[in-house]
Enzyme design. Sequence first.
Site, mmCIF file in Angstrom:
data_model
loop_
_atom_site.group_PDB
_atom_site.id
_atom_site.type_symbol
_atom_site.label_atom_id
_atom_site.label_comp_id
_atom_site.label_asym_id
_atom_site.label_seq_id
_atom_site.Cartn_x
_atom_site.Cartn_y
_atom_site.Cartn_z
ATOM 1 N N ARG A 1 8.607 60.732 60.335
ATOM 2 C CA ARG A 1 9.300 61.057 59.083
ATOM 3 C C ARG A 1 10.789 60.717 59.191
ATOM 4 O O ARG A 1 11.425 60.415 58.181
ATOM 5 C CB ARG A 1 9.198 62.571 58.785
ATOM 6 C CG ARG A 1 7.935 63.024 58.096
ATOM 7 C CD ARG A 1 8.133 64.442 57.574
ATOM 8 N NE ARG A 1 9.321 64.509 56.774
ATOM 9 C CZ ARG A 1 10.148 65.550 56.722
ATOM 10 N NH1 ARG A 1 9.894 66.645 57.395
ATOM 11 N NH2 ARG A 1 11.238 65.516 55.976
ATOM 12 N N ASP B 1 19.865 70.385 62.686
ATOM 13 C CA ASP B 1 18.826 69.395 63.001
ATOM 14 C C ASP B 1 18.903 68.941 64.452
ATOM 15 O O ASP B 1 17.957 68.323 64.962
ATOM 16 C CB ASP B 1 18.939 68.180 62.069
ATOM 17 C CG ASP B 1 18.573 68.534 60.626
ATOM 18 O OD1 ASP B 1 18.078 69.652 60.397
ATOM 19 O OD2 ASP B 1 18.797 67.690 59.737
ATOM 20 N N ILE C 1 21.223 78.550 60.174
ATOM 21 C CA ILE C 1 20.916 77.918 58.885
ATOM 22 C C ILE C 1 19.494 78.240 58.431
ATOM 23 O O ILE C 1 19.272 78.597 57.278
ATOM 24 C CB ILE C 1 21.109 76.381 58.974
ATOM 25 C CG1 ILE C 1 22.524 76.038 59.473
ATOM 26 C CG2 ILE C 1 20.831 75.723 57.615
ATOM 27 C CD1 ILE C 1 23.656 76.453 58.578
ATOM 28 N N ARG D 1 13.127 77.986 52.490
ATOM 29 C CA ARG D 1 13.900 76.821 52.039
ATOM 30 C C ARG D 1 13.976 76.888 50.525
ATOM 31 O O ARG D 1 13.262 76.183 49.810
ATOM 32 C CB ARG D 1 13.238 75.512 52.498
ATOM 33 C CG ARG D 1 13.144 75.379 53.999
ATOM 34 C CD ARG D 1 12.892 73.970 54.433
ATOM 35 N NE ARG D 1 14.045 73.115 54.208
ATOM 36 C CZ ARG D 1 14.094 71.839 54.595
ATOM 37 N NH1 ARG D 1 13.060 71.292 55.204
ATOM 38 N NH2 ARG D 1 15.160 71.101 54.363
ATOM 39 N N ARG E 1 11.006 66.394 51.857
ATOM 40 C CA ARG E 1 12.015 67.202 51.194
ATOM 41 C C ARG E 1 12.814 66.403 50.171
ATOM 42 O O ARG E 1 13.258 66.910 49.141
ATOM 43 C CB ARG E 1 12.974 67.735 52.278
ATOM 44 C CG ARG E 1 13.989 68.709 51.789
ATOM 45 C CD ARG E 1 13.339 70.014 51.571
ATOM 46 N NE ARG E 1 14.200 71.037 51.044
ATOM 47 C CZ ARG E 1 13.717 72.162 50.538
ATOM 48 N NH1 ARG E 1 12.428 72.386 50.520
ATOM 49 N NH2 ARG E 1 14.531 73.063 50.077
ATOM 50 N N CYS F 1 10.397 69.782 56.298
ATOM 51 C CA CYS F 1 10.093 70.501 57.529
ATOM 52 C C CYS F 1 9.852 71.966 57.226
ATOM 53 O O CYS F 1 10.528 72.564 56.384
ATOM 54 C CB CYS F 1 11.259 70.363 58.497
ATOM 55 S SG CYS F 1 11.383 68.732 59.191
ATOM 56 N N LYS G 1 18.649 59.030 57.459
ATOM 57 C CA LYS G 1 17.607 59.576 56.557
ATOM 58 C C LYS G 1 18.235 60.427 55.459
ATOM 59 O O LYS G 1 17.886 60.293 54.293
ATOM 60 C CB LYS G 1 16.634 60.420 57.390
ATOM 61 C CG LYS G 1 15.866 61.480 56.626
ATOM 62 C CD LYS G 1 14.985 62.281 57.576
ATOM 63 C CE LYS G 1 14.476 63.581 57.026
ATOM 64 N NZ LYS G 1 15.460 64.660 56.929
ATOM 65 N N ASN G 2 19.152 61.310 55.836
ATOM 66 C CA ASN G 2 19.670 62.261 54.856
ATOM 67 C C ASN G 2 20.727 61.654 53.937
ATOM 68 O O ASN G 2 21.277 62.345 53.083
ATOM 69 C CB ASN G 2 20.201 63.514 55.555
ATOM 70 C CG ASN G 2 19.062 64.343 56.136
ATOM 71 O OD1 ASN G 2 17.891 64.114 55.815
ATOM 72 N ND2 ASN G 2 19.385 65.289 57.011
#
Length: 422
Positions: free
Chosen positions: A399, A307, A329, A124, A95, A119, A22-23
Site C-alpha cells: 500500500r 508513521d 496520535i 480514525r 484512506r 490502516c 504517498k501522503n
Amino acid sequence: MVRYRVRGGNALRGTAFIQGAKNAVLPMIGAALLASKGRTVLRNVPIIEDVRRAVELAQAIGAYVELHEAERTLVIDASRLTSPVLPAEIARRFRGSVLFTPALLHRLGEAIVEGVGGCNLGSRNLDFHYLGYKRLGAIVDEGETVIHVKAAGLAGATLYLDTPSHTGTENLIMAAALAKGVTVIENAALEPEVLDVIDMLAKMGAKIRGGGTGFITVEGVEELHAVEHTVMPDRLDAGVFAMAAALTGGELSLVGTGLDLGVVRYKLEQMGVEFAKQGAVLHVRCDRQPLRPINIITDTYPGFATDLQSPMMTVACLADGVSYIHERIFDGRFALAGELNKMGADVEVEGSRAIVRGATPLSGAHVTAHDLRSGIALVLAGLAAKGETVIESGYLIDRGHAHLAERMRALGADITREISGR
Ligand SMILES: CC(=O)N[C@H]1[C@@H](OP(=O)(O)OP(=O)(O)OC[C@H]2O[C@@H](n3ccc(=O)[nH]c3=O)[C@H](O)[C@@H]2O)O[C@H](CO)[C@@H](O)[C@@H]1O
Ligand SMILES: C=C(OP(=O)(O)O)C(=O)O
C-alpha cells in the site's frame, strides 16, 4: 495473498532511491479532480497499491486516468465526472479515498461516501472534515454505513480543527478553494506533504496563504486549471531505508531531492547512526552495534511522525538498554509489539506507552503485518534477525512502499515478494 520472505544478516550498502510521497500524491489526485478542463500530469508518482486504488476510484467517478508505471507519471483528465458515488469496494481499501469528496462537491454538487479505508490504528474519526463542510454550507447526512454530503455551492467561513488533522486540512483547503469568499482554517496541519499539495493548488490558480503557520486563509476562485506537478520525496520511505542501514550496520546513500528527515535523523544520531549530506544525497552509516537506546514521543509535524514509530520500535529492539515510546496520535498502533516478541524481542505495552528492553537477538518467525507500518517494521526486523522471517499480508506493505523487494535486493538484502499459488 502477498507475503515477504526475508533472510537476515546482510548489511545494506549502496544507493537507495526514495519514492515519491504517498501522503502527497493521494491528495494531489483529489486536487486534480477539481480541474474542470485539461489534463493534469503528476510526476515522481510512487507505484504503490494506494495509487492503484486511487486510479480505480477516479475512473469509477468518470475521470480519464493513465498511470504510466515505468515513467512514474499519472495523467488525469477530470473534464467529465459522471458519478458522485465513491464505491465501497474501492474506497474501503485506502484512506486516501476520503480526499475525493471536495471535488465531487464542487463538480457534481454531492458526494456519496460508501466507506473509507486505511490502516487499522484504533479510532480514525472524520468529524473535523464533516463539521468543516457543514460550516461551508454543505448538508451532511451520516447514515450507518453511507455518508451523503450535498452542497449547492459552498461559501467561505472560519473553521477550526481540534487537532491539526492531515487529510482534514487538505480536504478543507480543497473545499474552500472553489467556495465563494474567504475561508480561514485555524489549527491547520503543518506536514510538508500538506505544503506540497498547497503548492500544486496554487499553480492550479487557488489563492492560499499561511501554509506551514497553522492558520490558513483561502480566498475562493471561480475555477482551477490542470497543471504539471512533481510529487515530493517520501520522508517515511527515506526513514525506513535509513533505519535499514542502522540496524544492519550498513551504509546507504539516499537519493531523492530535498530530503529532510528532521527529528528522525536526530533520534537515529542519538542512537549512534551517522548522517552526512553531500548536495542532494544523504549518506547514512552505522558502525556502532549495539545502538544506544532512545525515547520517542510521536506528534504532528515537526514532531516524530507516528508513521515511523513502528519501524523505530524495531530499531529500539537492537539498542543496548531500555527505550521508551509514547504514541500520541493513534490509540491502537502497538499491534507490532506482539509480533516482535514472537521474534525474541522484549516489548511491553501499557496503554499509549511501550517499553523496549534491548538488545535482544531476533530470530526469524512467521509474523503478521497488522497495518502498513507494522509490516515494514517487520521487514526491518527480518533484515536483522537470524534465519528466515515470513511477513503476511504483504499487500499492506505494498500500500505504501513501491518495489520494496527489488530496491532492498539491489542493496544486498535477501528478500523476496511472493504471491500465493505462484
Ligand atoms: C493518507 C494520509 O495522509 N494518511 C496520513 C494522515 O492520516 P489522517 O489524515 O487520517 O490522520 P489525521 O491527522 O486526520 O488523524 C490524526 C488523529 O486525529 C484524529 N481525528 C482526525 C480527523 C478528525 O476529523 N477527527 C479526529 O479525531 C484521528 O482519530 C487521529 O487520532 O495523517 C496521519 C497522522 O500523521 C498519518 O499517520 C497517515 O499516514
Ligand atoms: C496510517 C497510514 O496510512 P493511511 O492513512 O493511508 O492509512 C500510514 O501511511 O502509515
